[in-house]
Write an enzyme that holds these catalytic residues in place. Structure first.
Site: not given
Ligand code: NAP
Length: 309
Positions: A134, A137-138
């Site tokens: 993701c 997200c990261d």
């Protein structure tokens, strides 16, 4: 166990839309979700192809859809669905992992899919330490670093583009020359100076000490294996449908997608399917929403007919 008219499994765009329709039909509806509402949509940076709101953020759209479903009376229940069964009385039991579960007259199964693994040495070991599924997200952890993106579909290319906001270099590693991603997205990637491509290439191993440091990459044409320094590997090689709870009685394709008709009916009366979990041509928010609307309406008809029988 509480009896609902409708249990919707999954609060992605398909499940939330189904809830908006069943809620508006005044059916007592519960939406069961184990992660954040919105599903994969919530993890998407911007949606360019959501009609009417070009560039809307996936997280924002998820919140709006959830509020809309709740405003029509849908109850959101956090839980992991373990198994669904149809009982002798024709109603369904939806068993949860850490809860007694619920009963419902009808079920709309819209649980979506989970990121597929490439299954190489180091992949599981370095999840959260350089291996990610993701970018939204990261990506911020990879500011000014060099990252690899594995895959050649829309997810891989879109996420690679998102990563360029943070990383200094993004290398897309794809196992053949041709890409599945939309032409317009590919054009954008080719124009981006931070992105480069390694084609006919597969990752054979992900290695490092504390964090990912390098990838072993094999050229599938020459069989030559070379080592390349990378700070992270983002893997987007497709998604596997989450069918564990229903696979004992619902008809699936060879790839484990649910076979549903144009009314989103499965082979089990009263069990409908919607969204990415369904066998179909494209898996996008727009099609998930359409499935949800159809499944919600078909469920309303099914429950109305139950009342007359
Ligand atoms: P996908 O379209 O199935 O693409 C998966 C990619 O990973 C393919 O290029 C495939 O290579 C490669 N791959 C599969 N297994 C591999 C392995 N073991 N090792 C290396 N490479 C592997 O999956 P997706 O990109 O996640 O997209 C899923 C669906 O969502 C699609 O319908 C897509 O259009 C849609 N989507 C749309 C958008 C959008 O904004 N429009 C964004 C994201 C996703 P091959 O090509 O050689 O098979």
């Amino acid at each position: 166990m509480t009896l609902y008219d409708v249990a919707i499994v999954g609060a992605g765009p398909a499940g939330l839309t189904a809830g908006i329709y069943t809620g508006r039909s005044l059916l007592k509806t519960v939406i069961i979700e184990k992660g954040p509402a919105g599903g994969l949509m919530a993890l998407t940076d911007k949606l360019d192809n959501w009609p009417g709101l070009p560039g809307v953020e996936g997280g924002e759209l998820s919140e709006i859809m959830l509020k809309q479903a709740e405003s029509f009376g849908c109850e959101l229940k956090i839980g992991d669905v373990a198994e669904i069964n149809k009982d002798a009385d024709g109603f369904f039991t939806v068993a949860l992992s850490h809860d007694e579960g619920i009963r419902a007259k009808a079920v709309i199964y819209a649980s979506g899919s989970t990121p597929r693994k490439i299954g190489v040495k180091g992949e599981m070991e370095f999840i959260g330490r350089g291996v990610s599924y993701c970018a939204v997200c990261d990506a911020a952890f990879y500011r000014n670093l060099r990252v690899a993106v594995v895959g050649g579909g829309d997810s891989a290319i879109k996420e690679a583009l998102y990563l360029t906001k943070f990383a200094k270099e993004v290398v897309i590693i794809h196992r053949r020359q041709g890409f599945r991603a939309e032409k317009i997205t590919m054009e954008e990637a080719h124009k981006n100076e931070k992105i480069s491509f390694m084609t006919d290439a597969i990752v054979e191993e992900i290695a490092g000490t504390q964090f990912v440091e390098k990838l072993q990459i094999k050229n599938v044409k020459t069989n030559e294996v070379t080592e390349h320094p990378f700070d992270g590997a983002f893997i987007f090689v497709g998604y596997d449908p989450q069918v564990e709870p229903i696979k004992h009685f619902v008809t699936l394709t060879e790839q484990n997608f649910i076979v549903a008709d144009s009314h989103m009916k499965t082979n089990i009366e009263g069990l409908f399917a919607a969204g990415d979990i369904v066998d179909k041509l494209i898996r996008q928010v727009a099609t998930a929403v359409g499935d949800g609307a159809t499944a919600g309406t078909a469920t309303e008809h099914y429950i109305a007919a139950l009342g007359q029988s």
